[in-house]
Design an enzyme around this catalytic site. Structure first.
Site, PDB file in Angstrom:
ATOM      1  N   SER A 188       0.838  -1.207   0.000  1.00  0.00           N
ATOM      2  CA  SER A 188       0.000   0.000   0.000  1.00  0.00           C
ATOM      3  C   SER A 188       0.877   1.264   0.000  1.00  0.00           C
ATOM      4  O   SER A 188       1.704   1.423  -0.893  1.00  0.00           O
ATOM      5  CB  SER A 188      -0.934  -0.071   1.209  1.00  0.00           C
ATOM      6  N   ASP A 342      -9.875  -3.279  -5.503  1.00  0.00           N
ATOM      7  CA  ASP A 342      -8.977  -2.373  -4.792  1.00  0.00           C
ATOM      8  C   ASP A 342      -8.905  -1.063  -5.578  1.00  0.00           C
ATOM      9  O   ASP A 342      -8.646  -1.085  -6.791  1.00  0.00           O
ATOM     10  CB  ASP A 342      -7.579  -3.039  -4.707  1.00  0.00           C
ATOM     11  N   HIS A 372      -8.059  -4.759  -1.132  1.00  0.00           N
ATOM     12  CA  HIS A 372      -6.970  -4.053  -0.461  1.00  0.00           C
ATOM     13  C   HIS A 372      -6.836  -4.541   0.986  1.00  0.00           C
ATOM     14  O   HIS A 372      -7.824  -4.616   1.712  1.00  0.00           O
ATOM     15  CB  HIS A 372      -7.209  -2.546  -0.489  1.00  0.00           C
TER      16      HIS A 372
END
Ligand SMILES: *[C@@H]1O[C@H](CO)[C@@H](O)[C@H](O)[C@H]1NC(C)=O
Ligand SMILES: *[C@@H]1O[C@H](CO)[C@@H](O)[C@H](O)[C@H]1NC(C)=O
Length: 398
Positions: A188, A342, A372
């Site tokens: 991320s 995501d 995610h």
């Protein structure tokens, strides 16, 4: 009477938090639903606190996450210690079994939208411990300054300083790491920082030891277009919605809500920077199957004033997709995970495409039933599958 009202409120609250719509393709919806409900309660609390002027949204979230941190405890397989690299706190994981040769080194950067998280979070501690043991590698899990206390470029600079410290011959020797087998990895916003420092490193003549690989797990790679198809589809994706992602991005640069508002409208890139949009142009960079029925629209130009005040959001150190081909060409072997559900999916897909265009070796795993946060999600079969793929790639390539 009081009890009836209490019961009613409870039922409504439970229904509200349990009903989180998930895409049909996603497995184990109950496990995910439970965690998604906890995240939603947390973000609602933080929003409420902010609305009342009690505390900044991210500060409430940081407080809630403090409870998920664990101390650096060694186990039968791995020695765990904490120290500083160039005054940046790091947690180091060293396998206990004997090694005849120097080991691989993996420099890990945690996620949390540049605002949240730490190497001490249970999920990251577990991941680093597991990676060190399975890969027989020294894992350095770094911390860095977080927003809203610190804004860009602090996060980038902290990670870079820490990495540069690690990449010294005597430091690598001290930890028994082979200088020819060092990689970076992150998820991320940690994937964002991993991509950014890897680009920086190839332009840094002072660092002689280079990275062998970079592994980017659903990385955030650009803040210029907040209407790429995955952002448009992602208003209800689990764990990370479009609005939360925009909040993270804008918070990386400033707490001034003017930027967040402009980014939500996708009206923040000024006319004089519009040439940069070619690097994040999903119309030309996204494979057909992800475009679906989305029609490309050039983002509306934003105010020059905003970009002058917060130039970070058009800086390549924050948006690695803005690097030119000459830089990209020199990047090491790359591993990228993208997930179908995501908002950051298209950032990863566009980076894969740009790297492949200039001949960088990329292994791309697209997770059709992924979302995610799935990579380091405790107790999820999908998480185990993703981690094992990642591990196999590292065993083969690092
Ligand atoms: C240590 O490694 C062994 C063999 O891989 C494994 O069975 C055991 O569960 C590990 N211990 C811990 C605490 O992870
Ligand atoms: C993006 O690409 C499309 C077609 O590939 C083109 O028509 C459009 O002008 C491009 N926009 C920008 C801002 O580069």
């Amino acid at each position: 009477m009081g009890r009836t009202i209490f019961l009613l409120i409870s039922v409504v609250l439970v229904a509200y938090y349990v009903y989180i719509p998930l895409p049909d393709a996603i497995e184990e919806p109950w496990t995910i639903g439970r965690k998604a409900a906890i995240v939603k309660i947390g973000t609602d609390l933080a929003s409420f606190g902010e609305l009342l002027g009690i505390s900044h949204f991210m500060e409430t979230m940081q407080l809630l996450m403090k409870f998920q941190e664990v101390p650096p405890t060694s186990d039968e397989n791995v020695t765990v210690m904490e120290t500083n690299f160039n005054s940046i706190p790091v947690r180091i994981y060293i396998p206990k079994r004997k090694s005849m040769t120097r080991r691989r080194g993996l420099f890990y950067i945690h996620g949390g939208g540049w605002c949240l998280g730490s190497a001490a979070l249970l999920t990251y501690d577990t991941l680093s411990r597991w990676t060190a043991h399975k890969l027989d590698a020294v894992v350095v899990s770094t911390d860095y300054g977080l927003a809203p206390k610190h804004h860009f470029p602090r996060q980038f600079e902290d990670v870079y300083r820490s990495l540069r410290w690690f990449l010294q011959e005597d430091v690598l020797e001290k930890y028994g790491v082979d200088p020819k087998r060092v990689g970076v990895s992150g998820d991320s916003s940690g994937g964002n920082l991993a991509a950014a420092v890897t680009q920086q490193l190839i332009q840094d003549p002072d660092v002689k030891i280079k990275l062998k690989v970079q592994a980017l797990i659903y990385p955030a790679l650009q803040a210029l277009d907040t209407n790429v198809p995955s952002y448009q589809e992602g208003s209800h994706f689990p764990m990370l919605t479009r609005s939360l992602m925009v909040r993270f991005w804008s918070e990386y640069f400033t707490t001034d809500q003017g930027l967040e508002k402009a980014m939500l409208l996708n009206e923040h890139v000024p006319m004089e920077s519009s040439h940069l949009l070619q690097f994040v142009n999903w119309s030309s960079l996204l494979p057909e199957r992800y475009k679906k029925s989305h029609i490309y629209k050039n983002p509306t130009p934003g105010s020059s004033e905003l970009a002058q005040k917060y130039p970070g959001f058009i800086d390549v150190k924050a948006c690695p997709l803005l690097a030119n081909d000459n830089i990209l060409r020199q990047l090491p072997l790359t591993y990228i995970i993208t997930c179908q559900y995501d908002v950051l999916r298209d950032d990863g897909l566009m980076y894969v495409k740009r790297l492949q265009n200039v001949g960088v070796h990329v292994t791309h795993h697209h997770i059709e039933d992924g979302f995610h946060g799935a990579f380091a999600f405790p107790g999820l079969r999908l998480s185990e599958r993703m981690q094992n793929q990642y591990l196999s790639w590292l065993i083969k390539n690092l």
